[in-house]
Design a protein around this motif. Structure first.
Motif, short mmCIF file in Angstrom:
data_model
loop_
_atom_site.label_atom_id
_atom_site.label_comp_id
_atom_site.label_asym_id
_atom_site.label_seq_id
_atom_site.Cartn_x
_atom_site.Cartn_y
_atom_site.Cartn_z
N LEU A 51 0.83 -1.21 0.00
CA LEU A 51 0.00 0.00 0.00
C LEU A 51 0.86 1.25 0.00
CD1 LEU A 51 -2.83 -1.00 2.53
CD2 LEU A 51 -2.96 -0.89 0.04
N ASP A 52 2.11 1.11 0.42
CA ASP A 52 3.01 2.27 0.48
C ASP A 52 4.10 2.16 -0.58
OD1 ASP A 52 3.76 4.69 1.62
OD2 ASP A 52 5.32 3.73 2.84
N SER A 53 3.82 1.41 -1.67
CA SER A 53 4.86 1.12 -2.66
C SER A 53 5.28 2.34 -3.46
CB SER A 53 4.38 0.02 -3.61
OG SER A 53 3.20 0.46 -4.28
N ALA A 54 4.48 3.40 -3.45
CA ALA A 54 4.85 4.60 -4.20
C ALA A 54 6.05 5.29 -3.57
CB ALA A 54 3.68 5.57 -4.27
N LYS A 55 6.34 4.96 -2.30
CA LYS A 55 7.47 5.58 -1.62
C LYS A 55 8.64 4.60 -1.56
CE LYS A 55 4.54 8.46 1.33
NZ LYS A 55 4.20 8.80 2.72
N ILE A 63 19.44 10.20 -4.01
CA ILE A 63 20.85 10.56 -4.03
C ILE A 63 21.59 9.72 -5.07
CG2 ILE A 63 22.99 10.58 -2.69
CD1 ILE A 63 21.27 11.12 -0.20
N TYR A 64 21.29 8.43 -5.12
CA TYR A 64 21.95 7.56 -6.09
C TYR A 64 21.66 8.03 -7.51
CZ TYR A 64 21.77 4.43 -1.99
OH TYR A 64 21.86 3.89 -0.73
N TYR A 65 20.40 8.35 -7.77
CA TYR A 65 20.04 8.81 -9.12
C TYR A 65 20.72 10.15 -9.45
CZ TYR A 65 16.48 5.29 -10.18
OH TYR A 65 15.83 4.12 -10.49
N ALA A 66 20.74 11.06 -8.48
CA ALA A 66 21.36 12.37 -8.75
C ALA A 66 22.86 12.24 -8.97
CB ALA A 66 21.06 13.32 -7.59
N ASN A 67 23.50 11.37 -8.19
CA ASN A 67 24.93 11.17 -8.36
C ASN A 67 25.23 10.52 -9.71
OD1 ASN A 67 25.20 12.23 -5.84
ND2 ASN A 67 26.16 10.44 -4.91
N ARG A 68 24.39 9.55 -10.11
CA ARG A 68 24.60 8.92 -11.41
C ARG A 68 24.34 9.93 -12.53
NH1 ARG A 68 21.68 3.33 -13.24
NH2 ARG A 68 19.95 4.74 -13.74
N GLY A 79 21.21 12.81 -22.28
CA GLY A 79 19.90 12.15 -22.28
C GLY A 79 19.73 11.27 -21.06
N SER A 80 20.77 10.50 -20.74
CA SER A 80 20.71 9.64 -19.55
C SER A 80 20.71 10.48 -18.27
CB SER A 80 21.92 8.69 -19.55
OG SER A 80 21.86 7.81 -20.66
N ALA A 81 21.44 11.59 -18.28
CA ALA A 81 21.43 12.49 -17.11
C ALA A 81 20.03 13.04 -16.87
CB ALA A 81 22.42 13.64 -17.32
N LEU A 82 19.34 13.38 -17.94
CA LEU A 82 17.97 13.89 -17.82
C LEU A 82 17.05 12.83 -17.23
CD1 LEU A 82 16.23 16.37 -18.47
CD2 LEU A 82 15.83 15.40 -20.74
N SER A 83 17.19 11.59 -17.69
CA SER A 83 16.36 10.50 -17.19
C SER A 83 16.60 10.25 -15.71
CB SER A 83 16.65 9.22 -17.99
OG SER A 83 15.94 8.13 -17.47
N ILE A 89 13.93 13.34 -8.88
CA ILE A 89 12.85 14.26 -8.52
C ILE A 89 11.57 13.49 -8.19
CG2 ILE A 89 11.33 16.06 -9.43
CD1 ILE A 89 13.81 17.04 -11.05
N GLU A 90 11.30 12.42 -8.95
CA GLU A 90 10.13 11.60 -8.67
C GLU A 90 10.23 10.95 -7.30
OE1 GLU A 90 9.96 8.80 -11.85
OE2 GLU A 90 9.54 10.33 -13.38
N ALA A 91 11.44 10.53 -6.93
CA ALA A 91 11.64 9.89 -5.63
C ALA A 91 11.48 10.87 -4.48
CB ALA A 91 13.03 9.25 -5.58
N LYS A 92 11.92 12.12 -4.70
CA LYS A 92 11.83 13.13 -3.63
C LYS A 92 11.77 14.51 -4.30
CE LYS A 92 13.85 14.03 0.94
NZ LYS A 92 13.72 15.50 0.99
N ASP A 93 10.57 15.04 -4.42
CA ASP A 93 10.41 16.24 -5.25
C ASP A 93 10.96 17.51 -4.61
OD1 ASP A 93 8.53 16.78 -3.30
OD2 ASP A 93 6.80 16.67 -4.63
N ASP A 94 11.40 17.45 -3.35
CA ASP A 94 12.05 18.62 -2.76
C ASP A 94 13.56 18.41 -2.62
OD1 ASP A 94 12.04 16.70 -0.77
OD2 ASP A 94 11.36 18.05 0.83
#
Length: 500
Positions: A51-55, A63-68, A79-83, A89-94
């Motif tokens: 029920l909480d799978s969206a988080k 952090i992992y996505y931003a570092n990659r 293109g990959s940086a944009l993805s 942002i989807e994981a943590k919009d702030d």
């Protein structure tokens, strides 16, 4: 189990950070990818929390996505940086770094309006951060400049080459450097210019202007696709990206001889940007081109474009060393550079790569109008931006521009045009070159220790006229004056935040 996976993911992230600090971006990329995969495994591990799978259960996934994403930016995989930025942002919009990475990727992709929205949001999240405010101001400035350029562009202004008053430009009496004369560019002059620039001395402004003006007139007479003929008992040397590394370019000529009728060269694009001696590189290449029009060939790369020059340093370097008008003159010359070459009707040489469709003919390439900035898509853009990939078919480019093409695409192009092989550049390789697609495609890259930090070798290829068999020479970087790479780059590409 979840705690164990989180610990492993954090360990992989820490390894990635260490690799990143040492500029080992490919290894850092792999480490961050491992952290992301472990986090995804964690998400799938416990079905009780559906029920909480969206988080995401791993609080560090953004952090992992931003570092990659930052790794991808360093490797120009925008293109990959944009993805990855989108996923952060989807994981943590702030999460402010997600917005910064995405804004940087948008800028690199030539989308400043989209970048402006991201940097505006960044400043909302980090209102006290001076660097964030600076980035927003820089982005606003670029958007304003582009609007102004579009406004005046509608007024059919003449090219700068047609409006310059060279008679009003004088050489200071104290100048002791090489003297350039239109129509009389000799090997002796080129050698004088090489030596003068080696000492970090600039050729007089009037002579720099005249070299570029004469190059423009010469390039007007060439075609989009240039055929090169090499006699059976001759050879030709193909070099890849030089990227403003002037002293490494001089080293190529020390290893392999300077250009001449008996020692022809083809430089396959990306002469400028990143390295901080781009002015010296392009002036000496143009000079040798004027001395040996048929034996020094130059192809356009994706960095011989306004968008790249604005970000990666050439515009800043020219305006610092000379002035804005000379930069505009260079831009005019870049639009006239050929997009590709065919050597002895056997070897196709192009900066980036092949196409998003099969059966592209050489005649179709010849019909491409090259006298412009690259459009968003089409044959010209694909020749400048595409890369090979190890599989078959085509997949979206990690760069966000062009296409990634497989061996079957290479084979179709060669068969369609009765060619033997493709030589391209555009990507750094550890040994300076890499053979792919069962030997039918080779990448050559001629900027060793790229950006003063990658530790790679450079390379060039010699092809004999009779068999077109490639011979590879790798070489190490040589010392250069204490001017760091990216010295003149747009601060927009600078690091806003440290790694997490």
């Amino acid at each position: 189990m979840a705690e164990d996976l989180f610990a492993e993911a954090e360990k992989a992230k820490t390894e990635g950070n260490a690799y990143f600090k040492d500029a080992k971006f490919a290894k850092a990329l792999a480490a961050y990818s491992k952290a992301i995969e472990l986090s995804e495994d964690e998400d799938d591990d416990d079905g009780l929390d559906s029920l909480d799978s969206a988080k995401p259960k791993n609080p560090s996934i953004q952090i992992y996505y931003a570092n990659r994403a930052f790794c991808h930016i360093k490797m120009e995989n925008f293109g990959s940086a944009l993805s990855d930025s989108n996923k952060a942002i989807e994981a943590k919009d702030d999460f402010s770094k997600g917005w910064y990475r995405r804004g940087t990727a948008m800028m690199a992709l030539g989308r400043p309006k989209d970048a402006l929205r991201d940097f505006t949001q960044l400043c909302r999240l980090a209102p006290q951060d001076k660097d964030a405010r600076d980035k927003l101001k820089q982005c606003q400035k670029q958007v304003t400049q582009e609007r102004f350029a579009m406004a005046i562009g509608t007024e059919k202004t003449a090219p700068i080459s047609q409006t310059l008053d060279m008679g009003a430009m004088h050489v200071d009496s104290s100048y002791e450097g090489p003297v350039y004369k239109t129509g009389a560019c000799t090997p002796e002059f080129c050698k004088e210019l090489m030596a003068w620039q080696r000492q970090e001395k600039s050729i007089a402004k009037k002579y720099a202007y005249q070299i570029v003006l004469d190059a423009i007139e010469m390039l007007k007479g060439v075609s989009t696709l240039v055929d090169i003929e090499v006699p059976d008992d001759g050879e030709v040397t193909v070099c890849g990206d030089v990227h403003g590394q002037y002293y490494d370019l001089l080293n190529i000529w020390e290893l392999n001889g300077v250009p001449s009728e008996d020692n022809p060269y083809l430089f396959n694009g990306d002469f400028v940007d990143r390295g901080s001696f781009s002015v010296e590189v392009i002036l000496i290449l143009f000079a040798w081109k004027l001395a040996f029009p048929r034996h020094l060939n130059l192809a356009r790369g994706n960095h011989e474009t306004r968008n790249m020059n604005k970000l990666y340093g050439f515009e800043g370097e020219v305006t610092k060393k000379y002035d804005e008008d000379l930069y505009q003159l260079f831009c005019e010359a870049f639009c006239l550079l050929p997009l590709c070459h065919v050597i002895n009707k056997q070897v196709f040489v192009v900066h980036g790569g092949l196409f998003s469709k099969d059966d592209v003919s050489l005649d179709a390439i010849r019909r491409v109008n090259r006298d412009c900035e690259p459009p968003d898509e089409g044959l010209m853009t694909e020749m400048l931006w595409s890369d090979p990939q190890p599989g078959r078919g085509r997949i979206p480019s990690k760069r966000g521009v062009g296409v990634a093409f497989g061996q079957d695409v290479t084979e179709n192009f060669l068969e369609t045009n009765k060619l033997k092989m493709v030589i391209r550049s555009h990507e750094m390789k550890e040994e300076g070159y890499e053979i792919e697609h069962s030997g039918k495609l080779v990448t050559v890259f001629s900027a060793p220790n790229y950006c003063d930090q990658m530790g790679n070798k450079g390379a060039f290829i010699r092809l004999d006229g009779k068999t077109m068999t490639p011979k590879y020479t790798s070489f190490n970087a040589v010392p250069h004056p204490n001017v760091r790479a990216m010295q003149y780059a747009n601060p927009m590409l600078g690091q806003l935040f440290g790694m997490s």
